[in-house]
Design a protein around this motif. Structure first.
Motif, PDB file in Angstrom:
ATOM      1  N   MET A 244      36.377  52.005  45.389  1.00 38.85           N
ATOM      2  CA  MET A 244      37.018  50.859  44.758  1.00 38.85           C
ATOM      3  C   MET A 244      36.402  50.705  43.366  1.00 38.85           C
ATOM      4  SD  MET A 244      39.290  48.900  46.562  1.00 38.85           S
ATOM      5  CE  MET A 244      38.972  47.138  46.439  1.00 38.85           C
ATOM      6  N   VAL A 245      37.260  50.667  42.361  1.00 43.64           N
ATOM      7  CA  VAL A 245      36.817  50.592  40.970  1.00 43.64           C
ATOM      8  C   VAL A 245      37.334  49.296  40.362  1.00 43.64           C
ATOM      9  CG1 VAL A 245      36.989  51.666  38.690  1.00 43.64           C
ATOM     10  CG2 VAL A 245      36.765  53.100  40.738  1.00 43.64           C
ATOM     11  N   LYS A 246      36.444  48.542  39.717  1.00 41.70           N
ATOM     12  CA  LYS A 246      36.824  47.276  39.072  1.00 41.70           C
ATOM     13  C   LYS A 246      36.893  47.490  37.569  1.00 41.70           C
ATOM     14  CE  LYS A 246      37.541  42.743  39.190  1.00 41.70           C
ATOM     15  NZ  LYS A 246      37.917  42.550  37.777  1.00 41.70           N
ATOM     16  N   VAL A 247      37.984  47.041  36.947  1.00 39.66           N
ATOM     17  CA  VAL A 247      38.125  47.132  35.500  1.00 39.66           C
ATOM     18  C   VAL A 247      38.299  45.736  34.916  1.00 39.66           C
ATOM     19  CG1 VAL A 247      39.161  49.422  35.632  1.00 39.66           C
ATOM     20  CG2 VAL A 247      40.654  47.409  35.564  1.00 39.66           C
ATOM     21  N   GLU A 248      38.034  45.635  33.617  1.00 38.92           N
ATOM     22  CA  GLU A 248      38.235  44.379  32.920  1.00 38.92           C
ATOM     23  C   GLU A 248      39.727  44.142  32.712  1.00 38.92           C
ATOM     24  OE1 GLU A 248      36.095  44.868  29.317  1.00 38.92           O
ATOM     25  OE2 GLU A 248      34.136  44.491  30.218  1.00 38.92           O
ATOM     26  N   GLY A 249      40.169  42.913  32.921  1.00 35.85           N
ATOM     27  CA  GLY A 249      41.576  42.606  32.715  1.00 35.85           C
ATOM     28  C   GLY A 249      42.123  41.707  33.809  1.00 35.85           C
ATOM     29  N   GLN A 250      43.316  41.206  33.593  1.00 37.53           N
ATOM     30  CA  GLN A 250      43.979  40.314  34.542  1.00 37.53           C
ATOM     31  C   GLN A 250      45.469  40.640  34.581  1.00 37.53           C
ATOM     32  OE1 GLN A 250      42.637  37.965  36.549  1.00 37.53           O
ATOM     33  NE2 GLN A 250      40.553  38.345  35.830  1.00 37.53           N
ATOM     34  N   ASN A 251      46.152  40.088  35.568  1.00 36.67           N
ATOM     35  CA  ASN A 251      47.610  40.174  35.698  1.00 36.67           C
ATOM     36  C   ASN A 251      48.112  41.610  35.837  1.00 36.67           C
ATOM     37  OD1 ASN A 251      47.867  37.301  35.367  1.00 36.67           O
ATOM     38  ND2 ASN A 251      47.635  37.594  33.151  1.00 36.67           N
ATOM     39  N   PHE A 252      47.348  42.424  36.553  1.00 34.27           N
ATOM     40  CA  PHE A 252      47.816  43.773  36.862  1.00 34.27           C
ATOM     41  C   PHE A 252      48.855  43.709  37.982  1.00 34.27           C
ATOM     42  CE2 PHE A 252      43.518  44.475  35.185  1.00 34.27           C
ATOM     43  CZ  PHE A 252      43.786  45.413  34.198  1.00 34.27           C
ATOM     44  N   SER A 253      49.681  44.724  38.064  1.00 36.45           N
ATOM     45  CA  SER A 253      50.679  44.815  39.123  1.00 36.45           C
ATOM     46  C   SER A 253      50.071  45.559  40.316  1.00 36.45           C
ATOM     47  CB  SER A 253      51.921  45.561  38.613  1.00 36.45           C
ATOM     48  OG  SER A 253      52.879  45.695  39.637  1.00 36.45           O
ATOM     49  N   ALA A 254      49.847  44.855  41.412  1.00 33.89           N
ATOM     50  CA  ALA A 254      49.220  45.453  42.598  1.00 33.89           C
ATOM     51  C   ALA A 254      50.266  46.109  43.485  1.00 33.89           C
ATOM     52  CB  ALA A 254      48.452  44.389  43.380  1.00 33.89           C
ATOM     53  N   VAL A 255      49.896  47.250  44.062  1.00 29.68           N
ATOM     54  CA  VAL A 255      50.818  47.958  44.953  1.00 29.68           C
ATOM     55  C   VAL A 255      50.948  47.178  46.268  1.00 29.68           C
ATOM     56  CG1 VAL A 255      49.013  49.385  46.023  1.00 29.68           C
ATOM     57  CG2 VAL A 255      51.355  50.235  45.926  1.00 29.68           C
ATOM     58  N   PRO A 256      52.141  47.055  46.812  1.00 29.09           N
ATOM     59  CA  PRO A 256      52.271  46.421  48.135  1.00 29.09           C
ATOM     60  C   PRO A 256      51.751  47.353  49.220  1.00 29.09           C
ATOM     61  CG  PRO A 256      54.412  47.204  47.362  1.00 29.09           C
ATOM     62  CD  PRO A 256      53.452  47.423  46.230  1.00 29.09           C
ATOM     63  N   PHE A 257      51.205  46.787  50.278  1.00 16.23           N
ATOM     64  CA  PHE A 257      50.698  47.573  51.397  1.00 16.23           C
ATOM     65  C   PHE A 257      51.778  47.718  52.458  1.00 16.23           C
ATOM     66  CE2 PHE A 257      45.958  46.339  50.721  1.00 16.23           C
ATOM     67  CZ  PHE A 257      45.933  47.163  49.610  1.00 16.23           C
ATOM     68  N   GLY A 258      51.932  48.948  52.967  1.00 19.51           N
ATOM     69  CA  GLY A 258      52.845  49.198  54.066  1.00 19.51           C
ATOM     70  C   GLY A 258      52.106  49.223  55.393  1.00 19.51           C
TER      71      GLY A 258
ATOM     72  N   PRO B  97      39.735  48.234  56.149  1.00 24.40           N
ATOM     73  CA  PRO B  97      38.437  47.584  56.342  1.00 24.40           C
ATOM     74  C   PRO B  97      37.498  47.754  55.149  1.00 24.40           C
ATOM     75  CG  PRO B  97      39.098  48.696  58.350  1.00 24.40           C
ATOM     76  CD  PRO B  97      40.080  49.115  57.293  1.00 24.40           C
ATOM     77  N   PHE B  98      37.527  48.928  54.523  1.00 27.76           N
ATOM     78  CA  PHE B  98      36.720  49.154  53.324  1.00 27.76           C
ATOM     79  C   PHE B  98      37.192  48.275  52.171  1.00 27.76           C
ATOM     80  CE2 PHE B  98      36.660  51.865  49.344  1.00 27.76           C
ATOM     81  CZ  PHE B  98      35.380  51.492  48.957  1.00 27.76           C
ATOM     82  N   VAL B  99      38.493  48.265  51.918  1.00 26.95           N
ATOM     83  CA  VAL B  99      39.048  47.456  50.830  1.00 26.95           C
ATOM     84  C   VAL B  99      38.717  45.979  51.041  1.00 26.95           C
ATOM     85  CG1 VAL B  99      41.185  46.692  49.720  1.00 26.95           C
ATOM     86  CG2 VAL B  99      40.899  49.090  50.358  1.00 26.95           C
ATOM     87  N   GLN B 100      38.916  45.494  52.251  1.00 26.47           N
ATOM     88  CA  GLN B 100      38.691  44.085  52.545  1.00 26.47           C
ATOM     89  C   GLN B 100      37.215  43.707  52.422  1.00 26.47           C
ATOM     90  OE1 GLN B 100      40.517  44.101  56.418  1.00 26.47           O
ATOM     91  NE2 GLN B 100      42.567  43.644  55.628  1.00 26.47           N
ATOM     92  N   SER B 101      36.312  44.612  52.823  1.00 28.10           N
ATOM     93  CA  SER B 101      34.885  44.304  52.726  1.00 28.10           C
ATOM     94  C   SER B 101      34.435  44.236  51.271  1.00 28.10           C
ATOM     95  CB  SER B 101      34.058  45.336  53.497  1.00 28.10           C
ATOM     96  OG  SER B 101      34.112  46.614  52.882  1.00 28.10           O
ATOM     97  N   VAL B 102      34.985  45.117  50.424  1.00 33.18           N
ATOM     98  CA  VAL B 102      34.624  45.086  48.996  1.00 33.18           C
ATOM     99  C   VAL B 102      35.133  43.801  48.353  1.00 33.18           C
ATOM    100  CG1 VAL B 102      34.973  46.195  46.753  1.00 33.18           C
ATOM    101  CG2 VAL B 102      34.521  47.591  48.774  1.00 33.18           C
TER     102      VAL B 102
ATOM    103  N   GLY C 183      31.750  42.522  48.134  1.00 32.93           N
ATOM    104  CA  GLY C 183      31.329  43.288  46.969  1.00 32.93           C
ATOM    105  C   GLY C 183      30.722  44.631  47.299  1.00 32.93           C
ATOM    106  N   TYR C 184      30.700  44.993  48.590  1.00 40.26           N
ATOM    107  CA  TYR C 184      30.167  46.290  49.010  1.00 40.26           C
ATOM    108  C   TYR C 184      30.850  46.708  50.307  1.00 40.26           C
ATOM    109  CZ  TYR C 184      27.337  43.195  51.965  1.00 40.26           C
ATOM    110  OH  TYR C 184      26.929  42.221  52.842  1.00 40.26           O
ATOM    111  N   ALA C 185      30.658  47.983  50.679  1.00 40.21           N
ATOM    112  CA  ALA C 185      31.286  48.508  51.893  1.00 40.21           C
ATOM    113  C   ALA C 185      30.466  48.126  53.118  1.00 40.21           C
ATOM    114  CB  ALA C 185      31.421  50.027  51.804  1.00 40.21           C
ATOM    115  N   SER C 186      31.097  47.507  54.087  1.00 37.58           N
ATOM    116  CA  SER C 186      30.414  47.153  55.329  1.00 37.58           C
ATOM    117  C   SER C 186      31.407  47.247  56.479  1.00 37.58           C
ATOM    118  CB  SER C 186      29.830  45.740  55.256  1.00 37.58           C
ATOM    119  OG  SER C 186      30.847  44.780  55.070  1.00 37.58           O
ATOM    120  N   TYR C 187      30.881  47.650  57.646  1.00 38.18           N
ATOM    121  CA  TYR C 187      31.731  47.812  58.824  1.00 38.18           C
ATOM    122  C   TYR C 187      31.031  47.224  60.041  1.00 38.18           C
ATOM    123  CZ  TYR C 187      34.424  51.328  56.233  1.00 38.18           C
ATOM    124  OH  TYR C 187      35.199  51.974  55.312  1.00 38.18           O
ATOM    125  N   ALA C 188      31.830  46.624  60.915  1.00 36.52           N
ATOM    126  CA  ALA C 188      31.317  46.259  62.227  1.00 36.52           C
ATOM    127  C   ALA C 188      31.365  47.516  63.092  1.00 36.52           C
ATOM    128  CB  ALA C 188      32.167  45.155  62.843  1.00 36.52           C
ATOM    129  N   GLY C 189      30.257  47.846  63.756  1.00 42.19           N
ATOM    130  CA  GLY C 189      30.198  49.064  64.547  1.00 42.19           C
ATOM    131  C   GLY C 189      30.063  48.788  66.029  1.00 42.19           C
TER     132      GLY C 189
END
Length: 222
Positions: free
Chosen positions: A83-97, A178-183, A187-193
């Motif tokens: 997951m990469v964060k860039v400076e900026g706002q109002n980007f067009s986010a892809v819908p999730f299927g 789960p990775f996307v949601q944890s970030v 702010g970091y990758a975490s998983y329930a194991g």
């Protein structure tokens, strides 16, 4: 058309110069990805056999012909995604299927690093890539019938919704979320194991019949 504004390219940083030669980057450093939030979080597949390792200082992101500075990179060894964060706002986010609803034979599209869409199809869907795997990795894996998988491409369905990423194998969105949601949350990758391993009884030779409990197919949790 739905996915196009959400396409992002991670590439080696180029110099500000009137000399066009300064804009060139080494072959194989471009990585296609997709914007997942309007405030600039972008999802990319990590490099596998490339000598170029993206960092916030040596890389930048291009979206819609504009380049953006990277402020943070969070990588995940389980999914091989970043997951990469860039400076900026109002980007067009892809819908999730819903990747769980994908079916063998379905036509999907790979988003390539030159921003082309390459059509392919899901030729096989299986419950695992190996005979044993962590419980957290249980789910469906796909195989596709073209070279899309060699380009670390985001995969979208006919509605332009993100359903996975293709590399040497295809990782469905259900495994990525789960990775996307944890970030986004921490702010970091975490998983329930669960701390368990699943064994496919159809793929293991000489498994104890008592463990199979007279079942001819299915998974054994150990």
């Amino acid at each position: 058309e739905v996915a196009s504004p959400s396409i992002a390219i991670l590439r080696a940083k180029t110099a500000d110069s009137v000399n066009p030669m300064a804009w060139q980057v080494a072959t194989g450093t471009d990585r296609p990805g997709v914007v997942v939030t309007s405030d600039g979080w972008i999802l990319f597949m990590q490099p596998t056999a490339s000598s170029f390792l993206p960092t916030a200082t040596n890389s930048e992101v291009w979206i819609g012909g504009e380049r953006f500075a990277i402020t943070k990179i969070v990588s995940d060894s389980l999914t091989s995604l970043s997951m990469v964060k860039v400076e900026g706002q109002n980007f067009s986010a892809v819908p999730f299927g819903k990747s769980s609803e994908a079916r063998a034979g379905e036509i999907v599209f790979g988003l390539l690093d030159d921003q082309r869409l390459l059509a392919t199809s899901l030729v096989d869907i299986s419950t695992s890539l190996t005979s044993d795997y962590r419980a957290e990795e249980y789910g469906h894996y796909w195989m596709i019938d073209s070279s899309v998988g060699s380009s670390s491409a985001p995969l979208v369905n006919a509605s332009g919704e993100l359903i996975g990423f293709a590399d040497t194998s295809v990782t469905p969105l259900d495994h990525i979320l789960p990775f996307v949601q944890s970030v986004l949350k921490d702010g970091y990758a975490s998983y329930a194991g669960l701390g368990a391993t699943i064994v496919d009884i159809n793929q293991v030779i000489n498994i104890d019949s008592a463990l199979k409990m007279n079942q001819k197919e299915g998974a054994l949790v150990i």
